[in-house]
Motif scaffolding. Structure first.
Motif, PDB file in Angstrom:
ATOM      1  N   LEU A   1       5.725   4.438  -8.557  1.00  0.00           N
ATOM      2  CA  LEU A   1       5.091   3.260  -9.174  1.00  0.00           C
ATOM      3  C   LEU A   1       6.070   2.095  -9.263  1.00  0.00           C
ATOM      4  O   LEU A   1       5.726   0.949  -8.954  1.00  0.00           O
ATOM      5  CB  LEU A   1       4.572   3.596 -10.577  1.00  0.00           C
ATOM      6  CG  LEU A   1       3.332   4.486 -10.641  1.00  0.00           C
ATOM      7  CD1 LEU A   1       3.062   4.919 -12.076  1.00  0.00           C
ATOM      8  CD2 LEU A   1       2.124   3.758 -10.070  1.00  0.00           C
TER       9      LEU A   1
ATOM     10  N   GLU B   1      -0.163   1.662 -17.224  1.00  0.00           N
ATOM     11  CA  GLU B   1       0.691   2.488 -16.364  1.00  0.00           C
ATOM     12  C   GLU B   1       1.777   3.096 -17.263  1.00  0.00           C
ATOM     13  O   GLU B   1       2.038   2.581 -18.352  1.00  0.00           O
ATOM     14  CB  GLU B   1       1.346   1.629 -15.264  1.00  0.00           C
ATOM     15  CG  GLU B   1       0.393   1.132 -14.194  1.00  0.00           C
ATOM     16  CD  GLU B   1       0.013   2.181 -13.157  1.00  0.00           C
ATOM     17  OE1 GLU B   1      -0.009   3.392 -13.482  1.00  0.00           O
ATOM     18  OE2 GLU B   1      -0.303   1.791 -12.023  1.00  0.00           O
TER      19      GLU B   1
ATOM     20  N   ALA C   1       6.433   0.590  -5.904  1.00  0.00           N
ATOM     21  CA  ALA C   1       5.203  -0.090  -5.495  1.00  0.00           C
ATOM     22  C   ALA C   1       5.047  -1.445  -6.191  1.00  0.00           C
ATOM     23  O   ALA C   1       4.767  -2.459  -5.542  1.00  0.00           O
ATOM     24  CB  ALA C   1       3.989   0.802  -5.782  1.00  0.00           C
ATOM     25  N   TYR C   2       5.229  -1.480  -7.512  1.00  0.00           N
ATOM     26  CA  TYR C   2       5.078  -2.756  -8.243  1.00  0.00           C
ATOM     27  C   TYR C   2       6.178  -3.740  -7.862  1.00  0.00           C
ATOM     28  O   TYR C   2       5.926  -4.933  -7.705  1.00  0.00           O
ATOM     29  CB  TYR C   2       5.029  -2.521  -9.760  1.00  0.00           C
ATOM     30  CG  TYR C   2       3.665  -2.037 -10.198  1.00  0.00           C
ATOM     31  CD1 TYR C   2       2.591  -2.927 -10.264  1.00  0.00           C
ATOM     32  CD2 TYR C   2       3.423  -0.711 -10.509  1.00  0.00           C
ATOM     33  CE1 TYR C   2       1.318  -2.499 -10.641  1.00  0.00           C
ATOM     34  CE2 TYR C   2       2.157  -0.267 -10.893  1.00  0.00           C
ATOM     35  CZ  TYR C   2       1.110  -1.176 -10.951  1.00  0.00           C
ATOM     36  OH  TYR C   2      -0.149  -0.754 -11.321  1.00  0.00           O
TER      37      TYR C   2
ATOM     38  N   ALA D   1       5.760  -0.752 -14.322  1.00  0.00           N
ATOM     39  CA  ALA D   1       5.061  -1.855 -13.658  1.00  0.00           C
ATOM     40  C   ALA D   1       5.605  -3.216 -14.088  1.00  0.00           C
ATOM     41  O   ALA D   1       6.145  -3.969 -13.284  1.00  0.00           O
ATOM     42  CB  ALA D   1       3.564  -1.757 -13.932  1.00  0.00           C
TER      43      ALA D   1
ATOM     44  N   THR E   1       0.859  -1.192   0.000  1.00  0.00           N
ATOM     45  CA  THR E   1       0.000   0.000   0.000  1.00  0.00           C
ATOM     46  C   THR E   1       0.888   1.232   0.000  1.00  0.00           C
ATOM     47  O   THR E   1       1.892   1.276   0.726  1.00  0.00           O
ATOM     48  CB  THR E   1      -0.899   0.043   1.264  1.00  0.00           C
ATOM     49  OG1 THR E   1      -1.389  -1.265   1.509  1.00  0.00           O
ATOM     50  CG2 THR E   1      -2.068   0.972   1.091  1.00  0.00           C
TER      51      THR E   1
ATOM     52  N   SER F   1      -3.140   3.900  -2.425  1.00  0.00           N
ATOM     53  CA  SER F   1      -3.243   2.966  -3.551  1.00  0.00           C
ATOM     54  C   SER F   1      -2.915   1.582  -3.009  1.00  0.00           C
ATOM     55  O   SER F   1      -1.960   1.417  -2.253  1.00  0.00           O
ATOM     56  CB  SER F   1      -2.244   3.314  -4.670  1.00  0.00           C
ATOM     57  OG  SER F   1      -2.791   4.283  -5.531  1.00  0.00           O
ATOM     58  N   ARG F   2      -3.744   0.597  -3.398  1.00  0.00           N
ATOM     59  CA  ARG F   2      -3.509  -0.782  -2.941  1.00  0.00           C
ATOM     60  C   ARG F   2      -3.003  -1.614  -4.108  1.00  0.00           C
ATOM     61  O   ARG F   2      -3.552  -1.552  -5.208  1.00  0.00           O
ATOM     62  CB  ARG F   2      -4.798  -1.396  -2.385  1.00  0.00           C
ATOM     63  CG  ARG F   2      -5.210  -0.795  -1.052  1.00  0.00           C
ATOM     64  CD  ARG F   2      -6.465  -1.448  -0.515  1.00  0.00           C
ATOM     65  NE  ARG F   2      -7.480  -1.541  -1.569  1.00  0.00           N
ATOM     66  CZ  ARG F   2      -8.306  -2.570  -1.738  1.00  0.00           C
ATOM     67  NH1 ARG F   2      -8.261  -3.604  -0.945  1.00  0.00           N
ATOM     68  NH2 ARG F   2      -9.196  -2.563  -2.711  1.00  0.00           N
ATOM     69  N   PHE F   3      -1.993  -2.400  -3.836  1.00  0.00           N
ATOM     70  CA  PHE F   3      -1.407  -3.286  -4.853  1.00  0.00           C
ATOM     71  C   PHE F   3      -1.537  -4.717  -4.342  1.00  0.00           C
ATOM     72  O   PHE F   3      -0.992  -5.055  -3.294  1.00  0.00           O
ATOM     73  CB  PHE F   3       0.069  -2.941  -5.073  1.00  0.00           C
ATOM     74  CG  PHE F   3       0.270  -1.542  -5.616  1.00  0.00           C
ATOM     75  CD1 PHE F   3       0.432  -1.321  -6.971  1.00  0.00           C
ATOM     76  CD2 PHE F   3       0.285  -0.448  -4.756  1.00  0.00           C
ATOM     77  CE1 PHE F   3       0.615  -0.030  -7.468  1.00  0.00           C
ATOM     78  CE2 PHE F   3       0.467   0.840  -5.236  1.00  0.00           C
ATOM     79  CZ  PHE F   3       0.626   1.055  -6.598  1.00  0.00           C
TER      80      PHE F   3
ATOM     81  N   ARG G   1      -3.904  -3.057  -9.222  1.00  0.00           N
ATOM     82  CA  ARG G   1      -3.770  -1.794  -8.504  1.00  0.00           C
ATOM     83  C   ARG G   1      -5.120  -1.098  -8.370  1.00  0.00           C
ATOM     84  O   ARG G   1      -5.831  -0.903  -9.360  1.00  0.00           O
ATOM     85  CB  ARG G   1      -2.825  -0.859  -9.243  1.00  0.00           C
ATOM     86  CG  ARG G   1      -2.719   0.493  -8.530  1.00  0.00           C
ATOM     87  CD  ARG G   1      -1.995   1.529  -9.331  1.00  0.00           C
ATOM     88  NE  ARG G   1      -1.888   2.776  -8.568  1.00  0.00           N
ATOM     89  CZ  ARG G   1      -1.501   3.921  -9.077  1.00  0.00           C
ATOM     90  NH1 ARG G   1      -1.157   4.006 -10.345  1.00  0.00           N
ATOM     91  NH2 ARG G   1      -1.453   5.000  -8.321  1.00  0.00           N
TER      92      ARG G   1
END
Length: 195
Positions: free
Chosen positions: A113, A74, A116-117, A79, A18, A22-24, A101
């Motif tokens: 990003l 994205e 996060a990914y 990503a 998170t 934004s939740r992944f 996402r």
């Protein structure tokens, strides 16, 4: 690691990350073919139909030469590439990692990003059971029935998997053994058949 073994995962594993609401949600999924990859992507795209993006990467084959990464809308390389990077850094193959996402309303920027990914993919891998598999070769032999005992005396110590066998006047047997041991087994079997 020998060239006749490879690392993969035993079953589906989940991971989460998170960032700024934004939740992944990540999944590491064992796959063996491009068709299996497509099936799994269809399943997860339907499951996460309401996600903003479902980005993914996969690596297939013991030689790790079949791979692809997808950013699913994205910004380019933010990503799919970081997900593929995690597969590579763990030297995995026969694996698909996808990350759904849910946008939290705050832009993360390209570096955000990527982190996060990568983190979501790493989380799924961390929760996966990594196993080593061997690259196997199939050997099919044909021989006369009287040679069966001699053949079995050779086969037993090497302990290959017997895929199929037919016993008639002419017998046929297909064995599966680790690639590095295949030549030796073939040579021993041929010797018995020819003598």
């Amino acid at each position: 690691m020998e060239d006749d073994s490879f690392r993969t995962i035993s079953q589906v594993a989940e991971g989460y990350y998170t960032e700024k609401r934004s939740r992944f949600i990540a999944y590491a999924i064992p796959v063996r073919t491009v068709d299996e990859v497509k099936e799994q992507l269809d399943i997860y795209r339907k499951k996460y139909y309401d996600a903003r993006h479902v980005c993914w990467a996969y690596m297939l084959g013991s030689d790790r030469k079949t791979f692809r990464a997808n950013d699913d809308g994205e910004p380019s390389s933010t990503a799919g590439k970081p997900i593929l990077g995690q597969i590579n850094s763990h030297t995995l193959t026969d694996v698909l990692i996808l990350v759904a996402r849910y946008f939290g309303g705050i832009e993360l920027g390209t570096s955000g990003l990527i982190v996060a990914y990568r983190s979501a993919a790493a989380s799924a891998i961390a929760n996966a059971e990594i196993i080593e598999r061997t690259v196997d070769e199939d050997i099919t032999i044909t021989f006369e029935y009287p040679r069966l005992n001699s053949i079995m005396r050779i086969v037993k110590p090497d302990n290959p998997t017997i895929i199929c066998q037919q016993f008639d006047m002419e017998c046929k047997m297909t064995l599966r053994i680790r690639k590095s041991e295949a030549e030796s087994l073939k040579a021993k079997l041929l010797k018995v058949i020819r003598d």
